[in-house]
Motif scaffolding. Structure first.
Motif, PDB file in Angstrom:
ATOM      1  N   ILE A  75       0.838  -1.205   0.000  1.00 21.93           N
ATOM      2  CA  ILE A  75       0.000   0.000   0.000  1.00 21.93           C
ATOM      3  C   ILE A  75       0.870   1.250   0.000  1.00 21.93           C
ATOM      4  O   ILE A  75       0.653   2.185  -0.786  1.00 21.93           O
ATOM      5  CB  ILE A  75      -0.947  -0.010   1.217  1.00 21.93           C
ATOM      6  N   TYR A  76       1.866   1.271   0.860  1.00 27.89           N
ATOM      7  CA  TYR A  76       2.733   2.454   0.936  1.00 27.89           C
ATOM      8  C   TYR A  76       3.547   2.625  -0.341  1.00 27.89           C
ATOM      9  O   TYR A  76       3.792   3.755  -0.789  1.00 27.89           O
ATOM     10  CB  TYR A  76       3.646   2.368   2.168  1.00 27.89           C
ATOM     11  N   ARG A  77       3.966   1.497  -0.946  1.00 29.38           N
ATOM     12  CA  ARG A  77       4.667   1.613  -2.229  1.00 29.38           C
ATOM     13  C   ARG A  77       3.751   2.216  -3.286  1.00 29.38           C
ATOM     14  O   ARG A  77       4.145   3.108  -4.035  1.00 29.38           O
ATOM     15  CB  ARG A  77       5.137   0.233  -2.685  1.00 29.38           C
ATOM     16  N   ASP A  78       2.494   1.743  -3.321  1.00 30.15           N
ATOM     17  CA  ASP A  78       1.555   2.231  -4.328  1.00 30.15           C
ATOM     18  C   ASP A  78       1.159   3.690  -4.100  1.00 30.15           C
ATOM     19  O   ASP A  78       0.873   4.414  -5.052  1.00 30.15           O
ATOM     20  CB  ASP A  78       0.290   1.356  -4.336  1.00 30.15           C
ATOM     21  N   VAL A  79       1.137   4.124  -2.828  1.00 31.74           N
ATOM     22  CA  VAL A  79       0.792   5.519  -2.526  1.00 31.74           C
ATOM     23  C   VAL A  79       1.968   6.438  -2.837  1.00 31.74           C
ATOM     24  O   VAL A  79       1.791   7.528  -3.407  1.00 31.74           O
ATOM     25  CB  VAL A  79       0.369   5.654  -1.040  1.00 31.74           C
ATOM     26  N   PHE A  80       3.171   6.007  -2.484  1.00 27.37           N
ATOM     27  CA  PHE A  80       4.333   6.865  -2.669  1.00 27.37           C
ATOM     28  C   PHE A  80       4.837   6.888  -4.110  1.00 27.37           C
ATOM     29  O   PHE A  80       5.474   7.862  -4.524  1.00 27.37           O
ATOM     30  CB  PHE A  80       5.473   6.434  -1.737  1.00 27.37           C
ATOM     31  N   SER A  81       4.578   5.826  -4.859  1.00 28.96           N
ATOM     32  CA  SER A  81       5.092   5.768  -6.228  1.00 28.96           C
ATOM     33  C   SER A  81       4.658   6.959  -7.081  1.00 28.96           C
ATOM     34  O   SER A  81       5.499   7.623  -7.701  1.00 28.96           O
ATOM     35  CB  SER A  81       4.675   4.452  -6.892  1.00 28.96           C
ATOM     36  N   PRO A  82       3.360   7.309  -7.150  1.00 25.48           N
ATOM     37  CA  PRO A  82       2.986   8.494  -7.934  1.00 25.48           C
ATOM     38  C   PRO A  82       3.506   9.801  -7.347  1.00 25.48           C
ATOM     39  O   PRO A  82       3.718  10.769  -8.079  1.00 25.48           O
ATOM     40  CB  PRO A  82       1.455   8.456  -7.930  1.00 25.48           C
ATOM     41  N   ILE A  83       3.741   9.828  -6.035  1.00 19.71           N
ATOM     42  CA  ILE A  83       4.332  11.027  -5.426  1.00 19.71           C
ATOM     43  C   ILE A  83       5.745  11.222  -5.947  1.00 19.71           C
ATOM     44  O   ILE A  83       6.133  12.329  -6.344  1.00 19.71           O
ATOM     45  CB  ILE A  83       4.316  10.915  -3.890  1.00 19.71           C
ATOM     46  N   PHE A  84       6.521  10.149  -5.960  1.00 16.58           N
ATOM     47  CA  PHE A  84       7.888  10.236  -6.492  1.00 16.58           C
ATOM     48  C   PHE A  84       7.874  10.628  -7.967  1.00 16.58           C
ATOM     49  O   PHE A  84       8.721  11.411  -8.421  1.00 16.58           O
ATOM     50  CB  PHE A  84       8.614   8.908  -6.305  1.00 16.58           C
ATOM     51  N   VAL A  85       6.919  10.091  -8.724  1.00 14.04           N
ATOM     52  CA  VAL A  85       6.821  10.454 -10.143  1.00 14.04           C
ATOM     53  C   VAL A  85       6.515  11.945 -10.285  1.00 14.04           C
ATOM     54  O   VAL A  85       7.120  12.656 -11.100  1.00 14.04           O
ATOM     55  CB  VAL A  85       5.737   9.615 -10.853  1.00 14.04           C
ATOM     56  N   GLY A  86       5.561  12.435  -9.493  1.00  7.95           N
ATOM     57  CA  GLY A  86       5.204  13.851  -9.547  1.00  7.95           C
ATOM     58  C   GLY A  86       6.377  14.755  -9.211  1.00  7.95           C
ATOM     59  O   GLY A  86       6.604  15.776  -9.874  1.00  7.95           O
ATOM     60  N   LEU A  87       7.157  14.367  -8.194  1.00  7.83           N
ATOM     61  CA  LEU A  87       8.319  15.180  -7.816  1.00  7.83           C
ATOM     62  C   LEU A  87       9.419  15.101  -8.873  1.00  7.83           C
ATOM     63  O   LEU A  87      10.152  16.071  -9.085  1.00  7.83           O
ATOM     64  CB  LEU A  87       8.847  14.725  -6.453  1.00  7.83           C
ATOM     65  N   SER A  88       9.523  13.949  -9.535  1.00  7.71           N
ATOM     66  CA  SER A  88      10.512  13.855 -10.616  1.00  7.71           C
ATOM     67  C   SER A  88      10.138  14.779 -11.771  1.00  7.71           C
ATOM     68  O   SER A  88      11.019  15.344 -12.436  1.00  7.71           O
ATOM     69  CB  SER A  88      10.635  12.415 -11.111  1.00  7.71           C
ATOM     70  N   ILE A  89       8.834  14.962 -11.990  1.00  9.33           N
ATOM     71  CA  ILE A  89       8.385  15.888 -13.034  1.00  9.33           C
ATOM     72  C   ILE A  89       8.780  17.323 -12.681  1.00  9.33           C
ATOM     73  O   ILE A  89       9.112  18.129 -13.558  1.00  9.33           O
ATOM     74  CB  ILE A  89       6.862  15.761 -13.236  1.00  9.33           C
ATOM     75  N   VAL A  90       8.766  17.648 -11.390  1.00  9.16           N
ATOM     76  CA  VAL A  90       9.233  18.968 -10.948  1.00  9.16           C
ATOM     77  C   VAL A  90      10.689  19.179 -11.367  1.00  9.16           C
ATOM     78  O   VAL A  90      11.073  20.243 -11.857  1.00  9.16           O
ATOM     79  CB  VAL A  90       9.082  19.116  -9.419  1.00  9.16           C
TER      80      VAL A  90
END
Length: 502
Positions: free
Chosen positions: A449-464
């Motif tokens: 669950i935590y991997r699935d929640v954090f994965s799009p967060i990391f993607v979003g920050l990489s876009i920054v």
């Protein structure tokens, strides 16, 4: 303004010391909040010990920056240091939470003055070529404070009492004050016109409302208050921009952003706060839940991140001063940050802990490559009359970006985890200790669950960081000058002509 090598070293030592004190005061209190709140019988107001300091140090950045231009950086720095010492003394003697919070407000105000005026003084006593080196040395105070602050705070509180978290500033600060009085030269005022009162009031109201709105938005019961705060912020920002266009001596001279180096450099500088600092606070929780580690071990990942920042910040500062070249460093740094955060989004659970440590160390290396450098570059591209204002502008964009993004990430984590938990599992009791004590199947489910929640967060920050990379590509391929003057970033003639017509 030329200083002897000895006087310059004393100046840098003084500025580094007080910058470290200001940065440390933000991190050293975190481990003792519960102790402070318990002894003052005000557990419900515990968060304001941190929020009051952060809010005051954030909203007054542009005001203090402009005061430095009008009154002189030396005067504002000395006054800020004296106020910081008085506020530190008052914090330790505070008999209740209300007075402690009030004293923390003054600590935050003075900390903003110390941070900004340190950077402004360096800009006014060094050449653009030498500036990145000294900015990197002073900027090293922040990652070091992040590393040692929580540990030092716990050590002081356990052995001397929480009051010494604040009183420890006094002997160190007094030594720094003596050094500053001797080493900081009398720097001429760069702006003699009247202060932009309307702009200052509007900007302060707007930022306070914005920060409160973002803070309240994560609580469903305070959603109406958050929306009202956002509305106030929108109105206040509108008034602010209206005032800045018409002011004789604007708080933030918007015309300086017509300079491509200033505008692009400000964007790049904000990437660090939005793309990395905002996630650092949540990394221990992610590691504890996804990798099944203890709280102590989980701190190794953010430590690796900060170590990467510290190494590259110092290395890049010295390289930029040696060569005068600066454009390549934010290009490489944002690319490393984007690649590292995207890699974090792909890591499966169950890997050895050294894997995310190495990846986040690379992200830290990337961020440190432009953390202090871009402040020096932007200062060198702006007129000397706006040194304090432009330094404040860079800092405020980064701090507001950090605050807003941190709140957004916290909301996404809270909502995402609750939505993915199996029926019947109470999210309120989902602590790392409870998960680690449960059966292996449930531990694996929570980790996923935590991997699935954090994965799009990391993607979003990489876009920054990708956006920062695009901005870095737009930086003029100039060179920092070894001489002092208004036109301190030397750009090729063709680029200057194109910029003047663009």
């Amino acid at each position: 303004m030329s200083l002897s090598p000895t006087r310059l070293r004393l100046l840098v030592a003084s500025l580094l010391t007080v910058t470290f004190l200001g940065a440390l005061d933000h991190t050293v209190v975190s481990t003792s909040l519960a102790t402070i709140a318990g002894e003052l019988s005000a557990l419900e107001e515990m968060g304001w010990v941190v929020v009051s300091y952060t809010l005051a140090s954030t909203v007054l950045l542009p005001v203090i920056g402009k005061l430095g231009d009008i009154m002189g950086a030396r005067s504002v720095f000395i006054a800020s240091l004296i106020l910081f010492l008085i506020a530190s003394l008052a914090c330790g003697f505070a008999p209740n939470m209300g007075l402690l919070i009030a004293a923390r407000v003054f600590q935050g105000m003075s900390s903003a003055g110390l941070q900004l005026m340190s950077q402004t003084i360096v800009a006014q006593v060094t050449s653009p070529r030498a500036r990145p080196k000294y900015m990197a040395i002073i900027g090293a105070a922040f990652p070091v404070a992040i590393l040692v602050g929580p540990f030092l705070g716990g050590l002081i509180a356990d052995n001397w009492g929480w009051q010494w978290l604040f009183w420890i500033n006094l002997p160190v600060g007094i030594v720094a004050l003596v050094l500053a009085l001797f080493a900081i030269p009398s720097i001429p005022r760069t702006s003699m016109r009247r202060f932009d009162t309307l702009g200052a009031v509007a900007f302060t109201v707007a930022l306070v409302a914005l920060v409160l709105g973002v803070t309240w938005a994560s609580d469903a019961q305070l959603l109406a208050s958050a929306l009202a705060a956002f509305a106030v912020a929108l109105v206040a920002f509108t008034i602010f921009f209206w005032a800045e266009v018409r002011a004789e001596n604007p708080l933030v001279p918007l015309t300086i952003f017509k300079n491509r180096t200033v505008s692009v450099g400000t964007i790049i500088a904000a990437v660090n706060g939005v793309g990395l600092i905002s996630i650092t606070a949540y990394l221990p929780t992610y590691v504890q839940m996804a990798y099944g580690t203890s709280a102590t071990v989980s701190g190794l990942v953010p430590i690796a991140t900060v170590m990467g920042m510290l190494v590259s910040n110092l290395l890049v500062g010295f390289l930029a001063s040696k060569t005068g070249r600066y454009r390549i460093f934010p290009i490489i740094g944002t690319a490393l940050g984007a690649g590292g955060l995207f890699t974090m989004s792909l890591l499966p659970v169950g890997l050895p802990l050294w894997t995310p440590m190495v990846v986040m160390f690379v992200v830290g290396l990337g961020s440190g490559s432009f953390m202090s450098l871009m402040i020096a570059v932007v200062q060198s591209a702006a007129p000397k009359s706006a040194t304090g204002a432009v330094t404040a502008s860079v800092s405020i964009v980064g701090q507001v970006g950090t605050t807003v993004t941190t709140a957004i990430i916290g909301g996404v984590i809270g909502i995402g985890v609750v939505a993915m938990l199996p029926l019947g599992v109470d999210a309120a009791g989902l602590t790392p200790a409870a998960v680690h004590a449960s059966e292996p199947g449930f531990q694996a489910a929570v980790a996923a669950i935590y991997r699935d929640v954090f994965s799009p967060i990391f993607v979003g920050l990489s876009i920054v960081y990708v956006a920062g990379f695009a901005a870095a590509m737009l930086l003029p391929s100039g060179r920092l000058s070894s001489e002092r003057g208004d036109d301190e970033v030397r750009e090729p003639e063709a680029q200057r002509i194109a910029a003047s017509h663009g």
